[in-house]
Design an enzyme around this catalytic site. Sequence first.
Site, PDB file in Angstrom:
ATOM      1  N   HIS A  30      -3.419  -5.145   0.399  1.00 32.69           N
ATOM      2  CA  HIS A  30      -3.169  -5.633   1.759  1.00 32.69           C
ATOM      3  C   HIS A  30      -3.149  -7.156   1.804  1.00 32.69           C
ATOM      4  O   HIS A  30      -4.203  -7.784   1.888  1.00 32.69           O
ATOM      5  CB  HIS A  30      -4.247  -5.105   2.711  1.00 32.69           C
ATOM      6  CG  HIS A  30      -4.104  -3.677   3.074  1.00 32.69           C
ATOM      7  ND1 HIS A  30      -3.697  -3.262   4.321  1.00 32.69           N
ATOM      8  CD2 HIS A  30      -4.293  -2.551   2.362  1.00 32.69           C
ATOM      9  CE1 HIS A  30      -3.651  -1.936   4.362  1.00 32.69           C
ATOM     10  NE2 HIS A  30      -4.017  -1.490   3.175  1.00 32.69           N
ATOM     11  N   GLU A  70      -2.383  -9.049   4.217  1.00 34.74           N
ATOM     12  CA  GLU A  70      -2.880  -9.593   5.496  1.00 34.74           C
ATOM     13  C   GLU A  70      -4.382  -9.780   5.455  1.00 34.74           C
ATOM     14  O   GLU A  70      -4.951 -10.554   6.226  1.00 34.74           O
ATOM     15  CB  GLU A  70      -2.460  -8.696   6.665  1.00 34.74           C
ATOM     16  CG  GLU A  70      -3.408  -7.582   7.032  1.00 34.74           C
ATOM     17  CD  GLU A  70      -3.437  -6.444   6.016  1.00 34.74           C
ATOM     18  OE1 GLU A  70      -4.332  -5.587   6.108  1.00 34.74           O
ATOM     19  OE2 GLU A  70      -2.567  -6.412   5.128  1.00 34.74           O
ATOM     20  N   CYS A 110       0.836  -1.205   0.000  1.00 34.74           N
ATOM     21  CA  CYS A 110       0.000   0.000   0.000  1.00 34.74           C
ATOM     22  C   CYS A 110       0.876   1.263   0.000  1.00 34.74           C
ATOM     23  O   CYS A 110       1.615   1.506  -0.941  1.00 34.74           O
ATOM     24  CB  CYS A 110      -0.973  -0.052   1.165  1.00 34.74           C
ATOM     25  SG  CYS A 110      -2.452   0.940   0.891  1.00 34.74           S
TER      26      CYS A 110
END
Length: 374
Positions: free
Chosen positions: A351, A353, A267
């Site tokens: 992202h 995660e 990001c």
Amino acid sequence: MPKPAKLALEDGTVYEGYAFGAEGEVAGEVVFNTAMTGYQEILTDPSYRGQIVTMTYPEIGNYGVNSIDIEHESPSLSGFIVRSDSRIFSNYRAEGDLQSYLQKNNILGLTGIDTRALVRRIRTTGAMRGILSTSDLNDESLVEKAKASQGLVGRDIVREVMPKKAMSWDEKLDDWTETEVSKHDRTNSGAHVVCMDFGMKWNIPRHFASRGNQVTVVPGDTSADEIMKQNPDGVFLSNGPGDPEPLEYAHNTIRELLGQVPVFGICLGHQLLSLACGAKTFKLKFGHRGVNQPVFDIQTGKVEITTQNHGFAVDEKSLPDCLEVTHRNLNDDTVAGVRHREHSAFGVQYHPEAASGPHDSHYLFERFEKQIAK
């Protein structure tokens, strides 16, 4: 009776609804997120600093809030807009309701407006400055305040959300996510990962810890010399809010780290890595925010569904020869990933995660693990 509240945009549009959560008045860039779930992760993502977030899914709050899904110590966004705030919640993990959570954390909420009309206006006109208020309900006054408010371009708001000092991190993923991660090959090398925190979501260091790494979190303005004194096996560049171009301290640090240690950015970290190599960034019309963004991996030919939250992107025309495009956003063909041709460094504009969101991108942690394994 619900307390009236209004949202005014800089183009003169005013929306009238009802307050839920805290009361008062806030300014921010008005954006939208297309996720159907994950509102608590959105609320606690520091990348939303300076923004008023509109949810496109109409019913928000229906599964309550809990202490597991938070991504930072407290919400950083300016305001929260929904079509309908559910006063009834049901989930076995729920510990409370959304309205009380917003009140506790002093976040203004607006409900009862036509969020479809608001999102269409943003998509047509672009993200705009806005004022959300329960105290001033005069349309003309609110519009003038919106026009006079600060935008995000050229501002360093990372300093408002980064930690004050370095810390060790040992908290791991929750049981459900850990089950998913355990399906992947695990090096468990014990490698030392230093995370440069520009407003990092907590599930990122949790991923590194669950993969057996020693994890140190440092403020985003930490120098390269101070980072190298930690003897890292790899450096992670986190997500964060706002415009990446003013963060020259980060550009300089990353530039010095390249070639000394493997680097992985996501990001904002991806944008900072690109800027450090000589690229430029630009502001998107209304950004990419949601958990259903399709990305094409040029190296493997696979399409992954990703979680994204950003309003700026890397300008492909400005890419230096040392950077190679590895991923593309299939909605608008913008750069979604780069790799350094000479050094062990790569970044993605999303992202991995995925909190919340699909787990398609977890492999990126494994890719980094192989680069840093002792």
